[in-house]
Design an enzyme around this catalytic site. Structure first.
Site, PDB file in Angstrom:
ATOM      1  N   CYS A 190     -79.054 -32.889  52.897  1.00 54.95           N
ATOM      2  CA  CYS A 190     -78.385 -33.647  51.827  1.00 54.95           C
ATOM      3  C   CYS A 190     -77.805 -34.960  52.310  1.00 54.95           C
ATOM      4  CB  CYS A 190     -77.286 -32.788  51.227  1.00 54.95           C
ATOM      5  SG  CYS A 190     -76.189 -32.105  52.473  1.00 54.95           S
ATOM      6  N   GLU A 226     -70.903 -29.677  46.416  1.00 51.75           N
ATOM      7  CA  GLU A 226     -71.579 -30.356  47.529  1.00 51.75           C
ATOM      8  C   GLU A 226     -72.947 -30.742  47.020  1.00 51.75           C
ATOM      9  OE1 GLU A 226     -70.424 -31.289  50.256  1.00 51.75           O
ATOM     10  OE2 GLU A 226     -68.566 -30.140  50.438  1.00 51.75           O
ATOM     11  N   ASN A 262     -81.895 -25.256  51.744  1.00 51.37           N
ATOM     12  CA  ASN A 262     -82.194 -25.899  53.025  1.00 51.37           C
ATOM     13  C   ASN A 262     -81.466 -25.279  54.225  1.00 51.37           C
ATOM     14  OD1 ASN A 262     -79.792 -26.895  52.054  1.00 51.37           O
ATOM     15  ND2 ASN A 262     -80.180 -28.998  52.704  1.00 51.37           N
TER      16      ASN A 262
HETATM   17  P1  NDP Z   1     -80.497 -27.080  42.850  1.00 47.46           P
HETATM   18  O1  NDP Z   1     -79.421 -27.926  42.301  1.00 47.46           O
HETATM   19  O2  NDP Z   1     -81.778 -27.010  42.136  1.00 47.46           O
HETATM   20  O3  NDP Z   1     -79.969 -25.563  42.970  1.00 47.46           O
HETATM   21  C1  NDP Z   1     -78.798 -25.238  43.673  1.00 47.46           C
HETATM   22  C2  NDP Z   1     -78.392 -23.813  43.332  1.00 47.46           C
HETATM   23  O4  NDP Z   1     -77.848 -23.769  42.001  1.00 47.46           O
HETATM   24  C3  NDP Z   1     -79.544 -22.825  43.343  1.00 47.46           C
HETATM   25  O5  NDP Z   1     -79.093 -21.584  43.832  1.00 47.46           O
HETATM   26  C4  NDP Z   1     -79.895 -22.755  41.872  1.00 47.46           C
HETATM   27  O6  NDP Z   1     -80.606 -21.610  41.528  1.00 47.46           O
HETATM   28  C5  NDP Z   1     -78.531 -22.793  41.222  1.00 47.46           C
HETATM   29  N1  NDP Z   1     -78.518 -23.210  39.827  1.00 47.46           N
HETATM   30  C6  NDP Z   1     -79.440 -23.944  39.152  1.00 47.46           C
HETATM   31  N2  NDP Z   1     -79.039 -24.147  37.865  1.00 47.46           N
HETATM   32  C7  NDP Z   1     -77.834 -23.544  37.729  1.00 47.46           C
HETATM   33  C8  NDP Z   1     -76.890 -23.420  36.665  1.00 47.46           C
HETATM   34  N3  NDP Z   1     -77.106 -23.953  35.463  1.00 47.46           N
HETATM   35  N4  NDP Z   1     -75.750 -22.728  36.890  1.00 47.46           N
HETATM   36  C9  NDP Z   1     -75.500 -22.191  38.095  1.00 47.46           C
HETATM   37  N5  NDP Z   1     -76.349 -22.272  39.152  1.00 47.46           N
HETATM   38  C10 NDP Z   1     -77.499 -22.945  38.975  1.00 47.46           C
HETATM   39  O7  NDP Z   1     -80.677 -27.558  44.342  1.00 47.46           O
HETATM   40  P2  NDP Z   1     -81.779 -27.135  45.409  1.00 47.46           P
HETATM   41  O8  NDP Z   1     -81.671 -25.677  45.701  1.00 47.46           O
HETATM   42  O9  NDP Z   1     -83.078 -27.711  44.991  1.00 47.46           O
HETATM   43  O10 NDP Z   1     -81.240 -27.906  46.696  1.00 47.46           O
HETATM   44  C11 NDP Z   1     -81.460 -29.244  46.923  1.00 47.46           C
HETATM   45  C12 NDP Z   1     -80.260 -30.075  46.516  1.00 47.46           C
HETATM   46  O11 NDP Z   1     -79.090 -29.609  47.160  1.00 47.46           O
HETATM   47  C13 NDP Z   1     -80.397 -31.521  46.924  1.00 47.46           C
HETATM   48  O12 NDP Z   1     -79.988 -32.390  45.888  1.00 47.46           O
HETATM   49  C14 NDP Z   1     -79.456 -31.657  48.091  1.00 47.46           C
HETATM   50  O13 NDP Z   1     -78.997 -32.948  48.303  1.00 47.46           O
HETATM   51  C15 NDP Z   1     -78.384 -30.703  47.736  1.00 47.46           C
HETATM   52  N6  NDP Z   1     -77.673 -30.280  48.931  1.00 47.46           N
HETATM   53  C16 NDP Z   1     -76.398 -30.722  49.126  1.00 47.46           C
HETATM   54  C17 NDP Z   1     -75.717 -30.395  50.271  1.00 47.46           C
HETATM   55  C18 NDP Z   1     -74.307 -30.843  50.480  1.00 47.46           C
HETATM   56  O14 NDP Z   1     -73.629 -30.237  51.284  1.00 47.46           O
HETATM   57  N7  NDP Z   1     -73.822 -31.848  49.809  1.00 47.46           N
HETATM   58  C19 NDP Z   1     -76.345 -29.584  51.316  1.00 47.46           C
HETATM   59  C20 NDP Z   1     -77.666 -29.129  50.982  1.00 47.46           C
HETATM   60  C21 NDP Z   1     -78.303 -29.493  49.826  1.00 47.46           C
HETATM   61  P3  NDP Z   1     -82.204 -21.755  41.472  1.00 47.46           P
HETATM   62  O15 NDP Z   1     -82.632 -22.224  42.807  1.00 47.46           O
HETATM   63  O16 NDP Z   1     -82.661 -20.400  41.189  1.00 47.46           O
HETATM   64  O17 NDP Z   1     -82.490 -22.740  40.382  1.00 47.46           O
END
Ligand code: NDP
Length: 484
Positions: A284, A250, A153
């Site tokens: 988020c 986060e 995002n």
């Molecule tokens: P995901 O949890 O699906 O993915 C986050 C990242 O982790 C991606 O780069 C993903 O790769 C990677 N990833 C996935 N599985 C693994 C693993 N087993 N080990 C290591 N890395 C992994 O989140 P989204 O990208 O869909 O983002 C949305 C989410 O992020 C929402 O829940 C939102 O609330 C949260 N968010 C939180 C924020 C905060 O500051 N608290 C700010 C912005 C978003 P890949 O995409 O290739 O699967």
């Protein structure tokens, strides 16, 4: 392709490609067209990036804080100078309107580089006097190689919110953006090198979750900072625990926003709009459970609908557009699924609710009223433009209901009663709270979640503690007393 980078990865100060990696197509969410083609990191690329970060770390940490800070601040200046071009890239990567990306992405990344660049020279330990002339001093040390893993995002912002404090403390970083939005982190890496960062200090590799997972378990890595969902957070935290690594998590939220009947309705409606529809709801900390006191409920809903009629939906590159597409077809379908659940479970759809009939992944801003606490749309993070409005009567009741969630990222209250505002905030189980506003995240303030929404804090001086550790040195000025 206009947005095709020179190669998929940026390692050791250079663009690097390995076409054996799984293909990644970057899609412009406003049209569905492919704007770049990249490859996921192969094990050889992961190895190269970690080696580069490991090899660069000692020399980077050995620079003075002033020198490291100067590089970060120079990078911040470059980002600001190129804000428009970086914003165009971010708009194509994420679909967010240019009206947003010019004020909330590269600029926010630049703020982090500037802030932590400024702090770098003053990162010190302390002197602790003890009895009898003995004393302790502490040395603040870098952790080593840090891994950053980003959500889709706010790709530029996340790359900088993690990179800037890590580098300020003398760490090096391997950053993996979400494969949905892989382009802008490469620009951050390029700019850091242009600003004088030595090779290997900040590397970017692309990939799906498996690449993230292989970074997290590598013994060369001292710390993992993830922005993502709670299920991913659970997995990454557990994997990091095995190697006793430091973590910052986060994660997601389902934050409450409470509107009392003495609030300024116009401000409360503005807060609800910002906290639900900015970035098409893909934020988020969004306040997606909007609790409105019963006596003002209809007035609030009426004004909200009137204001939403003024949202300008369309081509995100048009500077007048204030509401763009969702990041991907998949994310749009998830949100549409929740809208169907909301209807099926008896919530009253008062605004939007449909996909917009045009190319790209556009969903109408959507508002449900008469939502109750147990409905799926009130319990699960949707991460799309779907607001739930719930009624309440008393302060005690709403306080308990606001906290009745596994999440604890953010929370907000709108009221003109000063003491009530502070009482409510004291009761919130959330890391970031707002009084009479919503969703601002200046770099000077800690940001992060409680409960399932996270571990640790980003931004502010607190982030320094999450990217460094203290070495304690006891100095004796006396003879050693031994029992025998
Ligand atoms: P995901 O949890 O699906 O993915 C986050 C990242 O982790 C991606 O780069 C993903 O790769 C990677 N990833 C996935 N599985 C693994 C693993 N087993 N080990 C290591 N890395 C992994 O989140 P989204 O990208 O869909 O983002 C949305 C989410 O992020 C929402 O829940 C939102 O609330 C949260 N968010 C939180 C924020 C905060 O500051 N608290 C700010 C912005 C978003 P890949 O995409 O290739 O699967």
């Amino acid at each position: 392709m206009k947005f095709q980078p020179r190669a998929s990865h940026f390692i050791d100060g250079e663009y690097v490609e390995d076409t054996n990696g799984t293909a990644i197509e970057v899609i412009y969410p406003a049209t569905g067209e492919v704007i770049a083609r990249l490859h996921s990191a192969t094990p050889a690329i992961v190895e190269q990036a970690l080696n580069s970060a490991k090899n660069a770390q000692a020399a980077w940490a050995a620079l003075s804080g002033t020198e490291r800070g100067r590089i970060l601040r120079r990078a911040s200046d470059i980002m600001r100078e190129r804000n428009y071009d970086l914003s165009v890239l971010e708009t194509h990567d994420t679909g967010k309107p240019i009206q947003e990306t010019t004020v909330a992405d590269a600029t926010s990344g630049a703020d982090a580089l500037e802030y932590f660049g400024g702090l770098a020279a003053s990162l010190t330990g302390e002197h602790i006097p003890l009895g009898g002339g003995d004393f302790v001093y502490t040395i603040r040390e870098a952790l080593g190689v840090c891994v950053g893993i980003g959500a889709w995002n706010y790709p530029t912002q996340i790359a900088c919110w993690k990179g800037a404090p890590a580098l300020a403390c003398g760490n090096t970083m391997v950053f993996k953006p979400s494969e949905t939005t892989p382009l802008s982190a490469l620009k951050v890496a390029e700019i850091l090198v242009e600003a004088g960062a030595p090779k290997g200090v900040y590397n970017v590799i692309q990939g799906y979750g498996d690449v993230g997972a292989s970074l997290v378990t590598d013994p060369r890595v001292a710390k993992v900072s993830l922005t993502g969902s709670v299920p991913t957070g659970r997995k990454v935290y557990a994997a990091a625990a095995d190697g006793m690594k430091h973590v910052t998590m986060e994660l997601g939220g389902k934050s409450p926003m409470i509107v009392f009947d003495d609030a300024d309705i116009e401000n409360a409606v503005s807060g609800a709009i910002l906290g639900n529809f900015y970035s098409s709801g893909q934020v988020c900390s969004n306040g997606t459970r909007v609790f409105v006191q019963k006596s003002i409920k209809e007035a609030f809903l009426k004004r909200l609908s009137e204001r939403l009629d003024h949202a300008k939906i369309g081509d995100p590159m048009d500077e007048n557009v204030s509401f763009g597409p969702m990041v991907s077809e998949n994310q749009m379908n998830i949100a549409l699924g929740y809208i169907e659940k909301g209807k099926a479970e008896g919530a009253r759809l008062i605004y939007g609710g449909e996909r917009i009939d045009r190319d790209g992944y556009f969903l109408q801003p959507t508002v449900f009223a008469d939502v109750t606490d147990n409905m799926t749309i009130a319990r699960e993070e949707i991460f799309g433009p779907v607001m739930s409005v719930l009624d309440f009567e008393t302060e005690e009741e709403v306080m308990a209901r606001a906290n009745d969630t596994e999440f604890g990222l953010a929370a907000g209250v709108f009221t003109n009663d000063l003491t009530r505002a502070h009482r409510i905030v004291a009761g919130f189980e959330a890391g970031t709270c707002y009084i009479n506003t919503y969703n601002l995240a200046p770099v000077e303030a800690p940001f992060g979640g409680s409960k399932m929404s996270g571990v640790g804090r980003e931004n502010s001086k607190l982030a320094i503690n999450h990217f460094s550790e203290m070495k304690t040195v006891y100095v004796s000025m006396n003879d050693v007393e031994a029992p025998y």
